[in-house]
Design a protein around this motif. Structure first.
Motif, mmCIF file in Angstrom:
data_model
loop_
_atom_site.group_PDB
_atom_site.id
_atom_site.type_symbol
_atom_site.label_atom_id
_atom_site.label_comp_id
_atom_site.label_asym_id
_atom_site.label_seq_id
_atom_site.Cartn_x
_atom_site.Cartn_y
_atom_site.Cartn_z
ATOM 1 N N PRO A 29 0.820 -1.224 0.000
ATOM 2 C CA PRO A 29 0.000 0.000 0.000
ATOM 3 C C PRO A 29 0.852 1.271 0.000
ATOM 4 O O PRO A 29 0.509 2.247 -0.663
ATOM 5 C CB PRO A 29 -0.815 -0.116 1.298
ATOM 6 C CG PRO A 29 -0.871 -1.578 1.586
ATOM 7 C CD PRO A 29 0.399 -2.168 1.059
ATOM 8 N N LEU A 64 0.736 4.190 -2.742
ATOM 9 C CA LEU A 64 0.404 5.579 -2.358
ATOM 10 C C LEU A 64 1.501 6.571 -2.746
ATOM 11 O O LEU A 64 1.336 7.777 -2.582
ATOM 12 C CB LEU A 64 0.184 5.669 -0.846
ATOM 13 C CG LEU A 64 -1.130 5.095 -0.323
ATOM 14 C CD1 LEU A 64 -1.087 4.981 1.203
ATOM 15 C CD2 LEU A 64 -2.295 5.982 -0.754
ATOM 16 N N PRO A 93 0.713 -6.724 7.683
ATOM 17 C CA PRO A 93 0.461 -6.409 9.097
ATOM 18 C C PRO A 93 0.792 -7.605 9.991
ATOM 19 O O PRO A 93 0.532 -8.759 9.622
ATOM 20 C CB PRO A 93 -1.038 -6.095 9.125
ATOM 21 C CG PRO A 93 -1.326 -5.572 7.743
ATOM 22 C CD PRO A 93 -0.450 -6.386 6.829
ATOM 23 N N PRO A 122 3.987 -8.880 10.945
ATOM 24 C CA PRO A 122 4.885 -9.684 10.105
ATOM 25 C C PRO A 122 5.242 -11.033 10.729
ATOM 26 O O PRO A 122 5.397 -11.149 11.941
ATOM 27 C CB PRO A 122 6.128 -8.801 9.986
ATOM 28 C CG PRO A 122 6.046 -7.835 11.126
ATOM 29 C CD PRO A 122 4.596 -7.612 11.375
ATOM 30 N N SER A 158 6.350 -2.625 9.261
ATOM 31 C CA SER A 158 7.532 -2.432 8.405
ATOM 32 C C SER A 158 8.777 -2.189 9.256
ATOM 33 O O SER A 158 9.862 -2.710 8.949
ATOM 34 C CB SER A 158 7.319 -1.234 7.469
ATOM 35 O OG SER A 158 6.311 -1.534 6.541
ATOM 36 N N ASP A 202 9.377 -3.163 12.364
ATOM 37 C CA ASP A 202 9.799 -4.391 13.057
ATOM 38 C C ASP A 202 10.428 -5.387 12.080
ATOM 39 O O ASP A 202 11.389 -6.092 12.423
ATOM 40 C CB ASP A 202 8.605 -5.038 13.774
ATOM 41 C CG ASP A 202 8.208 -4.247 15.019
ATOM 42 O OD1 ASP A 202 8.810 -3.192 15.273
ATOM 43 O OD2 ASP A 202 7.297 -4.703 15.735
ATOM 44 N N SER A 233 7.838 2.146 17.451
ATOM 45 C CA SER A 233 8.921 1.207 17.139
ATOM 46 C C SER A 233 10.182 1.918 16.672
ATOM 47 O O SER A 233 11.296 1.431 16.876
ATOM 48 C CB SER A 233 8.443 0.204 16.079
ATOM 49 O OG SER A 233 9.454 -0.712 15.771
ATOM 50 N N SER A 282 12.078 2.371 19.852
ATOM 51 C CA SER A 282 12.166 1.304 20.861
ATOM 52 C C SER A 282 13.225 0.260 20.513
ATOM 53 O O SER A 282 13.720 0.190 19.396
ATOM 54 C CB SER A 282 10.801 0.614 21.032
ATOM 55 O OG SER A 282 10.626 -0.387 20.049
ATOM 56 N N GLY A 331 -2.474 11.072 4.976
ATOM 57 C CA GLY A 331 -3.429 10.224 4.251
ATOM 58 C C GLY A 331 -3.761 8.944 5.001
ATOM 59 O O GLY A 331 -4.442 8.063 4.458
ATOM 60 N N ILE A 363 -7.214 3.489 10.902
ATOM 61 C CA ILE A 363 -5.820 3.217 11.305
ATOM 62 C C ILE A 363 -5.308 4.352 12.198
ATOM 63 O O ILE A 363 -4.570 4.124 13.160
ATOM 64 C CB ILE A 363 -4.908 2.997 10.067
ATOM 65 C CG1 ILE A 363 -5.477 1.870 9.193
ATOM 66 C CG2 ILE A 363 -3.486 2.640 10.493
ATOM 67 C CD1 ILE A 363 -4.690 1.602 7.918
ATOM 68 N N ASP A 372 -2.950 2.847 20.386
ATOM 69 C CA ASP A 372 -1.760 2.050 20.754
ATOM 70 C C ASP A 372 -0.764 2.967 21.479
ATOM 71 O O ASP A 372 -0.234 2.623 22.536
ATOM 72 C CB ASP A 372 -1.130 1.446 19.493
ATOM 73 C CG ASP A 372 0.008 0.482 19.780
ATOM 74 O OD1 ASP A 372 0.060 -0.076 20.905
ATOM 75 O OD2 ASP A 372 0.863 0.277 18.885
ATOM 76 N N LEU A 431 8.883 2.784 26.434
ATOM 77 C CA LEU A 431 8.757 1.315 26.406
ATOM 78 C C LEU A 431 10.070 0.619 26.757
ATOM 79 O O LEU A 431 10.077 -0.498 27.277
ATOM 80 C CB LEU A 431 8.360 0.838 25.001
ATOM 81 C CG LEU A 431 6.934 1.058 24.527
ATOM 82 C CD1 LEU A 431 6.793 0.603 23.087
ATOM 83 C CD2 LEU A 431 5.980 0.295 25.419
#
Ligand SMILES: NC(=O)c1ccc[n+]([C@@H]2O[C@H](COP(=O)([O-])OP(=O)(O)OC[C@H]3O[C@@H](n4cnc5c(N)ncnc54)[C@H](O)[C@@H]3O)[C@@H](O)[C@H]2O)c1
Ligand SMILES: [Fe+2]
Length: 399
Positions: free
Chosen positions: A59, A63, A88, A90, A118, A120, A161, A164, A199, A204, A211, A271
């Motif tokens: 995606p 985009l 999503p 992974p 992506s 991770d 991420s 972290s 966008g 999401i 989160d 974290l």
């Protein structure tokens, strides 16, 4: 059984507090604002990297967001290979394919572009490339040799991420998630470029924003939180309460997107010391079993776990209520704590997050409870939840 969970939790927390004393975070360079993607790429190329593996998903290629990075790399005279096989949550298979791409094209750096999935994937590829493969790095402190140079450009504001020491990779068949953790997983530099986020679809934006809020709250109330953690997670929560609704209602508002990117980044740093808690322990099982997006699962579970911590985390809850502006002079600690939980429920409502999970099957609850209890006891939490308490939360999520 609850007594065993408490005992295991105490043992793990004592061990972790010793380990934490020896952990030093590597330095990370942070670019932010307009043009920060290009500034990061210029920094990478100046560092001598000639062939970059860009880890992303389809995606983001469609985009045109990946194209912006490709253009920035090529215009500076370096080469770029795209690995867009990220999905999503992974799996080992997704990460292994990324590693093969890195090796086959003889790349010399890894750049992540995307959400937590992506980033991770890229983190795991970078670590696996120097440590004998993906399986060899799965788990905590398995990374013996420094990963190949790794950089991150987040396009969601949620997982943190980019800041972290962790990556989450799922088993290809069972979809059970494994955490990979070590300070060496911190990307060397990151770009917080809100222009890539305007966008982001509403659902999401909502899930990833919740989160980030869950990270801010779970790290802030953790007994392991030190002053450094609290100094980041408290403003992160404040910024999220002030901006997430606007980012959701008006995704093109760059200022709101920028604020969310900063809040997510601060929560990600938190974290590293405090880790998460039972919201994540339960949400991870829902993600593994039903493919529920990570942030959505957290958002649905969050108010229920907070309800069970009103006593034990009364003081930090009251502080949170004060900074987000829902308490008034004269409120008792208990009243403030209740107002915080009510504000979280109102936020979920404003973001159209459902109160129940349609996929949840009553027959699965015993296994979900078992897995969540085993994961939860490894975290620094105000209250070690009993299996009955976890079960009662899951029962409340039944549609
Ligand atoms: N490493 C950590 O510290 C950490 C912390 C929390 C969660 N996680 C992990 O992160 C993963 C979830 O990451 P996520 O919530 O960021 O979602 P994601 O990376 O899975 O992305 C979700 C969807 O959003 C799309 N998307 C991303 N950015 C976009 C943009 N700017 N515009 C349009 N579409 C866009 C992606 O293409 C994808 O389809 C999970 O695997 C979770 O376990 C990791
Ligand atoms: Fe999370």
């Amino acid at each position: 059984m609850h007594f065993i969970d408490i005992l295991v939790n105490k043992l793990i927390q004592s061990l972790l507090s010793i380990v934490r004393r020896f952990l030093k975070s590597p330095l990370q360079l942070t670019f932010c604002g307009e043009g920060s993607t290009e500034q990061l790429v210029a920094h990478i190329v100046r560092g001598g990297h000639k062939k970059i593996l860009l880890v992303t998903d389809k995606p983001l290629v469609e985009l045109g967001l990946a194209g912006r990075v490709v253009e920035a790399v090529k215009s500076r005279g370096a080469q770029v290979v795209i690995y867009d096989g990220v999905l999503p949550d992974p799996t080992v298979e997704v990460v292994t394919a990324g590693l093969h791409s890195y090796q086959q094209h003889e790349c010399d750096a890894v750049v992540a572009l995307g959400g937590g999935s992506s980033i991770d994937t890229a983190k795991t590829v970078a670590a696996a490339a120097t440590n004998g493969g993906v399986e060899a790095v799965m788990g905590l402190f398995k990374i013996k040799i420094a990963p190949v140079p790794l950089f991150a450009i987040p396009t969601t504001s949620g997982t943190g991420s980019e800041a972290s020491w962790f990556a989450v990779v799922s088993d290809t068949h069972t979809h059970q998630k494994t955490g990979i953790g070590a300070p060496a997983l911190l990307p060397k530099a990151t770009a917080l470029d809100a222009s890539l986020m305007t966008g982001l679809p509403k659902s999401i934006t909502a899930a990833t924003g919740m989160d980030a809020l869950t990270h801010a709250i779970e790290t802030f109330i953790a007994p392991a939180a030190n002053d450094e953690v609290r100094s980041m997670s408290l403003p992160a929560a404040e910024i999220i309460f002030a901006n997430l609704r606007e980012a959701y209602d008006n995704g093109a508002n760059l200022a709101a997107r920028e604020s969310m990117a900063m809040a997510s980044y601060y929560s990600g740093i938190s974290l590293n010391i405090s880790a998460v808690g039972y919201v994540h322990a339960i949400a991870h099982q829902l993600g593994a079993k039903y493919g529920t997006p990570h942030g959505l699962a957290n958002a649905i579970v969050l108010p229920h776990v907070l309800d069970l911590n009103i006593e034990a985390a009364g003081k930090p809850f009251a502080e949170l209520a004060d900074v987000i502006g829902v308490s008034v002079a004269g409120d008792s600690e208990r009243v403030k704590a209740e107002k915080l939980v009510a504000a979280v429920r109102e936020m979920n409502d404003a973001l159209d997050i459902p109160a129940t999970l349609t996929a949840l099957n009553v027959a699965d609850i015993p296994d979900l409870v078992k897995e969540a209890a085993v994961e939860g006891r490894t975290y620094s939490v105000p209250t070690v939840l009993s299996r009955d308490q976890i079960e009662s939360i899951l029962n409340k999520l039944l549609a």
